[in-house]
Design a protein around this motif. Structure first.
Motif, PDB file in Angstrom:
ATOM      1  N   ASN A   1      27.121 -24.922 -47.352  1.00  0.00           N
ATOM      2  CA  ASN A   1      28.224 -25.268 -47.330  1.00  0.00           C
ATOM      3  C   ASN A   1      29.065 -24.393 -45.905  1.00  0.00           C
ATOM      4  N   ALA A   2      30.405 -24.602 -46.010  1.00  0.00           N
ATOM      5  CA  ALA A   2      30.582 -23.928 -44.981  1.00  0.00           C
ATOM      6  C   ALA A   2      31.999 -23.671 -45.505  1.00  0.00           C
ATOM      7  N   CYS A   3      33.459 -22.454 -44.581  1.00  0.00           N
ATOM      8  CA  CYS A   3      34.672 -22.467 -45.731  1.00  0.00           C
ATOM      9  C   CYS A   3      35.572 -23.094 -44.925  1.00  0.00           C
ATOM     10  N   PHE A   4      35.862 -23.400 -45.725  1.00  0.00           N
ATOM     11  CA  PHE A   4      36.777 -24.675 -44.938  1.00  0.00           C
ATOM     12  C   PHE A   4      38.645 -23.942 -45.018  1.00  0.00           C
TER      13      PHE A   4
ATOM     14  N   LYS B   1      28.939 -21.602 -30.800  1.00  0.00           N
ATOM     15  CA  LYS B   1      30.739 -22.379 -31.384  1.00  0.00           C
ATOM     16  C   LYS B   1      30.873 -22.239 -32.633  1.00  0.00           C
ATOM     17  N   TRP B   2      29.480 -21.937 -33.065  1.00  0.00           N
ATOM     18  CA  TRP B   2      30.434 -21.136 -34.604  1.00  0.00           C
ATOM     19  C   TRP B   2      31.695 -20.143 -35.007  1.00  0.00           C
ATOM     20  N   ASN B   3      32.209 -20.850 -35.913  1.00  0.00           N
ATOM     21  CA  ASN B   3      33.159 -19.066 -35.743  1.00  0.00           C
ATOM     22  C   ASN B   3      32.119 -18.060 -36.866  1.00  0.00           C
ATOM     23  N   ILE B   4      32.351 -17.077 -36.083  1.00  0.00           N
ATOM     24  CA  ILE B   4      32.158 -15.866 -37.024  1.00  0.00           C
ATOM     25  C   ILE B   4      33.081 -15.285 -38.292  1.00  0.00           C
ATOM     26  N   GLU B   5      32.745 -15.340 -39.500  1.00  0.00           N
ATOM     27  CA  GLU B   5      33.743 -15.073 -40.201  1.00  0.00           C
ATOM     28  C   GLU B   5      32.932 -14.542 -41.814  1.00  0.00           C
ATOM     29  N   PRO B   6      32.744 -13.529 -41.950  1.00  0.00           N
ATOM     30  CA  PRO B   6      31.970 -12.982 -42.929  1.00  0.00           C
ATOM     31  C   PRO B   6      33.022 -12.476 -44.067  1.00  0.00           C
TER      32      PRO B   6
ATOM     33  N   ASP C   1      20.323 -23.712 -64.185  1.00  0.00           N
ATOM     34  CA  ASP C   1      19.923 -22.556 -64.504  1.00  0.00           C
ATOM     35  C   ASP C   1      20.840 -21.786 -63.631  1.00  0.00           C
ATOM     36  N   PHE C   2      21.072 -22.073 -62.110  1.00  0.00           N
ATOM     37  CA  PHE C   2      21.498 -20.783 -61.195  1.00  0.00           C
ATOM     38  C   PHE C   2      22.277 -22.138 -60.104  1.00  0.00           C
ATOM     39  N   GLN C   3      22.851 -22.121 -59.277  1.00  0.00           N
ATOM     40  CA  GLN C   3      23.383 -22.247 -57.893  1.00  0.00           C
ATOM     41  C   GLN C   3      22.281 -21.521 -56.743  1.00  0.00           C
ATOM     42  N   SER C   4      22.706 -22.177 -55.628  1.00  0.00           N
ATOM     43  CA  SER C   4      21.558 -21.457 -54.403  1.00  0.00           C
ATOM     44  C   SER C   4      22.852 -21.677 -53.158  1.00  0.00           C
ATOM     45  N   LEU C   5      23.297 -20.806 -52.319  1.00  0.00           N
ATOM     46  CA  LEU C   5      24.402 -21.158 -51.577  1.00  0.00           C
ATOM     47  C   LEU C   5      23.701 -21.412 -50.042  1.00  0.00           C
ATOM     48  N   THR C   6      24.079 -21.751 -48.807  1.00  0.00           N
ATOM     49  CA  THR C   6      23.685 -20.931 -47.323  1.00  0.00           C
ATOM     50  C   THR C   6      25.038 -21.019 -46.745  1.00  0.00           C
ATOM     51  N   TYR C   7      25.079 -19.965 -46.169  1.00  0.00           N
ATOM     52  CA  TYR C   7      26.602 -19.960 -45.531  1.00  0.00           C
ATOM     53  C   TYR C   7      26.282 -19.071 -44.378  1.00  0.00           C
ATOM     54  N   TYR C   8      26.764 -19.828 -42.806  1.00  0.00           N
ATOM     55  CA  TYR C   8      26.870 -19.452 -41.460  1.00  0.00           C
ATOM     56  C   TYR C   8      28.772 -19.473 -41.099  1.00  0.00           C
TER      57      TYR C   8
ATOM     58  N   GLY D   1      22.690 -16.129 -42.066  1.00  0.00           N
ATOM     59  CA  GLY D   1      22.162 -15.415 -40.797  1.00  0.00           C
ATOM     60  C   GLY D   1      23.320 -15.785 -38.957  1.00  0.00           C
ATOM     61  N   LEU D   2      23.019 -15.110 -38.135  1.00  0.00           N
ATOM     62  CA  LEU D   2      22.776 -14.977 -36.879  1.00  0.00           C
ATOM     63  C   LEU D   2      22.236 -15.678 -35.906  1.00  0.00           C
TER      64      LEU D   2
END
Length: 450
Positions: free
Chosen positions: A221-224, A326-331, A288-295, A355-356
């Motif tokens: 996912n990304a943060c929209f 051109k990926w937006n870096i947003e912690p 049992d759990f969720q797993s997320l990838t985020y960049y 990761g970066l």
């Protein structure tokens, strides 16, 4: 200095067989769609690099020793289906099982908890030739036979299983994920539906074989968020966040197809795809759990969007920096997703990738990647805020442990704590971030170096 993370929180990293393992025609392995992949954006469109990748197949002991030196408590790797069943079906390749058995032996030697993803963009190519892969329901049965074989072989040795990597991407990236070009929206939905059935059945199968194991779906996912306060942008951001993320999570964690989810496949002939009993199967999945990838985050501008999500992905946000790609870096986006997903589904979250990607430079035998340290530190700090506010996070796995092939950008785009020098027999070289992450783990998140 920062506060220590809760007792039981796990630190580690991730890799992916098709990008890292190599040995594509060794140890009895059959060809996968990754071995036949053609990527026009690369030189000559020929991605031979997947075939050797980072040569982990021959260097797994050395690589896992690096994990032990950093202090990993948890590590995610993927199993290549075509290394277990060279043709996807038929006879088991015992050499393949022995390879992953040896990997688990090394992880246990360093007391590292394994997380195993069972499918990550590398369908055995024979199944494409035989029946076009995931567009055919037979693929579900063959996948489940593979899952049963692997889980039975490693019962009691794997604590966390993830049936699919970034399963939700099948709705807009099915060719890369499955090796099949969907011809219309009905076929797109058909692939997604078959993934959903296979996931639900796999959760139950794994629990039946190994009741102590835990199973979770993975959302890439990304943060929209809206780029402006124009209500049109706000609505579009909400719609995309649901279509890409929450709608799929409703399937994985609630076992339902909402009307809003189905509206994302407008025009599909659902009656041609969904068979009697299918929704009962999906309803009774056992996560049992969720797993997320985020960049990265995605600022949504309806004038840029024009019906194509890819138009927005690289759209710059004037308030944050972008990577070369051109990926937006947003912690903060990581915290936003952790909060939302936890409060929606009330399941603990395992961060599977963060990761970066950077064009690291090797100078005088060293790689000074302060940019990667800054990226990870900022994301870890926001993750800690979520945990302090009540979000249950199992652990943090970076992408990636050691340099590997980016799915579409090759070795130029590096993510690891360890540099792989292709010009010197794939020699491993520790980056500055290696020593930084070592301190983070040793201090249990108290020493982030700021």
């Amino acid at each position: 200095m920062n506060e220590r993370f809760p007792d039981g929180f796990l630190w580690g990293s991730s890799t992916n067989a098709q990008q890292f393992e190599g040995g594509y025609n060794e140890g009895g392995k059959g060809l996968s769609i990754a071995d036949k992949r053609y990527i026009p954006s690369l030189i000559n469109g020929d991605f031979e690099g997947f075939k050797k990748a980072s040569d982990h197949f021959h260097r797994y002991k050395e690589d896992i020793a690096y994990y032990g030196e950093m202090g990993f408590q948890i590590y995610r790797f993927t199993i290549a289906w075509s290394r277990i069943f060279p043709h996807g079906d038929g006879e088991i390749n015992q050499e393949g099982l022995n390879f992953y058995r040896a990997v688990l032996d090394e992880l246990e030697r360093y007391h590292i908890i394994p997380v195993v993803t069972l499918y990550a963009y590398d369908l055995p190519y024979h199944l494409i030739e035989k029946y076009q892969g995931w567009i055919n329901r037979q693929c579900i049965d063959d996948y489940l036979h593979y899952v049963e074989t692997v889980v039975s072989a490693f019962k009691g040795r794997v604590q966390y299983w993830v049936p699919f990597n970034e399963q939700n991407h099948a709705s807009f990236d099915s060719q890369y994920m499955t090796g099949y070009v969907d011809k219309n929206i009905t076929e797109t939905f058909q692939i997604v539906h078959h993934f959903n059935l296979a996931y639900a059945l796999a959760t139950r199968l794994i629990h039946r074989i190994d009741p102590k194991a835990q199973v979770g779906a993975n959302i890439g996912n990304a943060c929209f968020y809206p780029k402006t306060c124009n209500p049109v942008d706000v609505q579009l951001a909400d719609d995309l966040a649901y279509k890409i993320g929450y709608g799929n999570s409703d399937v994985y964690y609630r076992g339902i197809y909402t009307k809003r989810y189905l509206d994302g496949f407008l025009g599909a002939h659902f009656d041609e795809v969904i068979q009697d009993g299918d929704m009962e199967i999906i309803k009774h999945s056992e996560p049992d759990f969720q797993s997320l990838t985020y960049y990265f985050s995605i600022p949504v501008d309806h004038q840029v969007y024009q019906g194509n999500l890819r138009n927005c992905i690289k759209d710059p946000n004037p308030y944050v920096k972008q990577t070369k790609w051109k990926w937006n870096i947003e912690p903060y986006g990581l915290k936003h997703l952790l909060d939302d997903y936890y409060h929606r589904y009330q399941l603990p979250i395992l961060i599977l990738e963060n990761g970066l990607g950077y064009q690291d430079i090797l100078e005088n035998g060293k790689v000074h990647d302060q940019y990667r340290i800054d990226f990870l530190r900022n994301h870890i700090q926001w993750m800690k805020k979520s945990i302090d506010e009540g979000v249950e996070v199992i652990g943090f796995l970076t992408w990636s442990a050691i340099d590997l092939y980016s799915t579409r950008d090759g070795f130029e785009k590096r993510y690891g704590f360890v540099y792989v020098d292709k010009n010197d027999n794939y020699r491993r070289i520790k980056k500055d971030s290696f020593y930084w992450y070592q301190k983070v783990i040793k201090s249990h998140g108290e020493d982030l170096g700021d």
